[in-house]
Design an enzyme around this catalytic site. Sequence first.
Site, PDB file in Angstrom:
ATOM      1  N   ASP A 296       0.882 -76.026 -48.226  1.00  0.00           N
ATOM      2  CA  ASP A 296       1.469 -75.344 -49.191  1.00  0.00           C
ATOM      3  C   ASP A 296       2.420 -75.532 -49.798  1.00  0.00           C
ATOM      4  OD1 ASP A 296       2.696 -74.715 -46.884  1.00  0.00           O
ATOM      5  OD2 ASP A 296       2.326 -72.677 -47.082  1.00  0.00           O
ATOM      6  N   GLU A 297       3.526 -77.175 -49.567  1.00  0.00           N
ATOM      7  CA  GLU A 297       4.684 -77.237 -49.637  1.00  0.00           C
ATOM      8  C   GLU A 297       4.788 -78.355 -50.307  1.00  0.00           C
ATOM      9  OE1 GLU A 297       7.562 -76.886 -46.859  1.00  0.00           O
ATOM     10  OE2 GLU A 297       6.231 -77.156 -45.179  1.00  0.00           O
TER      11      GLU A 297
ATOM     12  N   ASP B 288       6.886 -74.148 -52.790  1.00  0.00           N
ATOM     13  CA  ASP B 288       6.520 -73.556 -52.015  1.00  0.00           C
ATOM     14  C   ASP B 288       5.358 -72.514 -52.729  1.00  0.00           C
ATOM     15  OD1 ASP B 288       5.565 -72.607 -49.195  1.00  0.00           O
ATOM     16  OD2 ASP B 288       7.546 -71.694 -48.843  1.00  0.00           O
ATOM     17  N   MET B 289       4.120 -72.685 -52.050  1.00  0.00           N
ATOM     18  CA  MET B 289       3.884 -71.721 -52.064  1.00  0.00           C
ATOM     19  C   MET B 289       3.275 -70.115 -51.855  1.00  0.00           C
ATOM     20  SD  MET B 289       2.170 -73.707 -54.680  1.00  0.00           S
ATOM     21  CE  MET B 289       0.203 -72.295 -55.313  1.00  0.00           C
TER      22      MET B 289
END
Length: 246
Positions: free
Chosen positions: A127-128, A12-13
């Site tokens: 983003d993941e 996860d960013m």
Amino acid sequence: MNAPPRRIAHLDMDAFYASVELLRYPELRGLPVVIGGRGDHEPSLQPDGTRLFARLRDYAGRGVVTTSTYEARALGAFSGMGLMKAAKLAPEAVLLPADFDAYRRYSRLFKAAVAGITGEIEDRGIDEIYIDLSELADDTRALALRIKQAVRETTGLSCSIGVSPNKLLSKICSDLDKPDGLTIISLADIPERIWPLPARKINGIGPKAAEKLAGLGITTIGELAHAEPALLREHFGLGYAAWLHQ
């Protein structure tokens, strides 16, 4: 020959949109920043070369927070919150418009960096991602650190990774040590590491279900793990109760 144990990573960013903006505006690092403004909230360049940023206190409208830096979250400004409400909690926060073209570009970059290490990737959004590390020979921690480093070198951004035997646990774990975190657990670690967490940490238990569980005296994952299936069926129906119990 026995199959190797499952090692599923969830990457996860960290505060992704906000972190991309901080690459563009490094002078905002360490400050509360909220993403979600309109185009007219773009910073303006001053004669001395500095930038003038819009402040959340000056916002008027019905927009919502797209994301925020951890400093803004500490003041109560979270994704999905109305910008006017966020302005009451963090009036001095910097307000920036969203730039989805930039976010998509960095999304492609971080996923390509991971693909350079392993192709066993499941895309879960901008983003993941999930990564199956099961067939790789490397030590789990060394692999995860290598992935984190590849993402940082390619994008300049940090990410958090959780590794466990399944996706549900890994998604929980990636959130336990943010930002720039790494959490690795086995099934034997569940009672100590997972059961004390709030039940809402389970992906699929939303605010309404969490409130309903709390009304039954079930607030932690451990309490849910020990709840009577009949009680869950009575209040949640057959299908969702079976999922909660499992």
